[in-house]
Structure formats: structure tokens, C-alpha cells
Enzyme design. Sequence first.
Site, short mmCIF file in Angstrom:
data_model
loop_
_atom_site.label_atom_id
_atom_site.label_comp_id
_atom_site.label_asym_id
_atom_site.label_seq_id
_atom_site.Cartn_x
_atom_site.Cartn_y
_atom_site.Cartn_z
N MET A 1 -23.92 17.25 11.00
CA MET A 1 -23.81 18.07 12.28
C MET A 1 -24.49 17.01 13.68
O MET A 1 -24.35 17.42 14.52
CB MET A 1 -24.64 19.20 12.17
CG MET A 1 -24.09 20.38 11.40
SD MET A 1 -25.19 21.84 11.05
CE MET A 1 -25.35 22.49 12.70
N ASN B 1 -25.99 18.05 5.42
CA ASN B 1 -24.79 18.86 6.38
C ASN B 1 -25.59 18.85 7.62
O ASN B 1 -24.74 18.66 8.37
CB ASN B 1 -24.90 20.36 5.77
CG ASN B 1 -23.80 21.12 6.55
OD1 ASN B 1 -22.72 20.87 6.67
ND2 ASN B 1 -24.35 22.23 7.30
N SER C 1 -30.05 26.42 13.33
CA SER C 1 -29.21 26.52 12.14
C SER C 1 -28.86 25.23 11.60
O SER C 1 -28.35 24.24 12.47
CB SER C 1 -28.28 27.43 12.26
OG SER C 1 -27.32 27.45 11.14
N CYS C 2 -29.18 24.83 10.47
CA CYS C 2 -28.49 23.85 9.80
C CYS C 2 -27.62 23.86 9.10
O CYS C 2 -26.91 23.09 8.28
CB CYS C 2 -29.71 23.36 8.57
SG CYS C 2 -31.42 23.46 8.88
N ILE C 3 -26.63 25.01 9.25
CA ILE C 3 -25.05 25.11 8.58
C ILE C 3 -24.16 25.46 9.50
O ILE C 3 -24.32 26.19 10.41
CB ILE C 3 -25.49 26.37 7.50
CG1 ILE C 3 -26.54 26.13 6.38
CG2 ILE C 3 -23.97 26.48 7.05
CD1 ILE C 3 -27.33 27.04 5.84
#
Lengths: 156, 104
Positions: free
Chosen positions: A33, A29, B102-104
Site C-alpha cells: 500500500m 500488505n 487501515s492496513c488492508i
Amino acid sequence: MSENSLKRISIICSKGSLDMAYPGLILANAARMSGIEAMLFFTFWGLDIVNEKKVDDLHLSVLGNPSMPIPAMIAGLPGVEHLATAQMKKEMEKLDIPSVREMLSILDDAGAELYACQLAMDMFKLERSDLVPQVREVISAMDFFDKTGDAQIIFI
Amino acid sequence: MPTKTYAGVEVPVDDEGYLTDSSRWNREVGQAIAEELGLELTDEHWKLIDFARSDYAERGQTPGLRRMAANTGVGMKDIYRLFPKGPGKLIAKVAGVPKPKSCI
């Protein structure tokens, strides 16, 4: 302006415990990103992560895990693994970390490619319909290399 | 610390091009950064940029994408359609806030 020299990563998920599931999913993820292509290949116990019947019930590996703050003698007792898993899930909820199932859906929306290993599927007598819908294809190890291309490979 | 000039405003940036002082940002600066990144901003883009700024102002940290999707009504798929080359980085850059932790 710094640009990523890394264009694509290919992550092999070979373990099905909760603590081995998250690292691969979160790395993939973070890659998306950052604009890096990401593919995940679920094989052996890693298939549990995309197994419709198991995805919501992955457990921590307590026994034989030297990082666990539980003595091995106690870790083997019935219920301890459940307790430790529940405790960790609670902590993760506090930090607003999504469930494994939600992570799979986020990854799919983010354009990450999810594949399952044919040989492992045969071994565990699984059908395509046993897997979550986010898995794009069931592929062989040779297909895995074709799809990986010149990506960096990470084995978990 | 390096600086860059966007829309006539000189702004300090870090090595990766993120504004280090979010108060120097205005919409024209955001527009100019977007152009540099090859992005043509629509109302949907602005929804995400505006939320990133207001959430950063409120909480002192750049929101992750899941938080943005939950609070803007722009779905995760659309976030990637709007910023295909890496929404985690690009939204923060255009909005003049730090790279998200944040990685999400």
C-alpha cells in the site's frame, strides 16, 4: 514530500498459527500500500499458511502462550484451542479483517511475491498442487537470498 | 504548519504532504496534486478519489483499499495498476484526506 527510503521487504513466515500468520501478511500488505515491494517466504510450519488444506483452519497457539488469558491447565483441555480460535475469528470479523485466504489473494493482487520453501515442502511431503495458487514458486534458501536482493528481512 | 499552493489555492499540509483541511480541496487541487505525483488521472482514478472523499466525509476516516475495492467496483489489481507507487498513500494524497489508518 517524504519518500520511502525502504524499497523492498522480505518476510520469512516460519510459524503456522493464526496469531503468527497475520503479522507477516498484514505487514506485507501495508508495504505494498505504501509502494514498497514485498516478498514472503513460507517455510516450516509457515507452509500451513499457504497449504490448501490448512489455510482455512489455522489455530491460535493457546498452550505455552503467556499472553493468553487462559490458565495453562485449562488451555490444554480438549476443545479450548478451538473455542479461543473461534472467539478471535469472531472478533476479527467484527473489525472486518479478511480471512487468511482472502489476505493471500489481496497480496497477490497487490503484486506481493509469495514463495514456498523447497526443503520444508520435502519434509512435509507436500507437492506444488498442495499449495494455494498465489504461491509463485517453490524455491531453495539460496534462491530466497537471490530474490531478496538488498531488501530488509523480517523473520516471523 | 506548512502550506502548499495547488491550482492557485493555498492549502495546509502535514509533513508528509497530506492536506490537513479536506474542505480546502477541489477537483483542480486534486488534479494539481496528481500532476505533482506524476499521475495522469482517468475516470477510474476519479472513481477511487471520489469514494475516498465521500467515505471520509461520512465516516471521518480514510477508507482502506479493500473497502475502496468493495465499494467502487475497481478491483484490487486495478487499484495497483492505477496507482502503482503505493495506492494506500497516493489516493489519500490526491483526494485531500488523511493517510489511511487501515492496513488492508
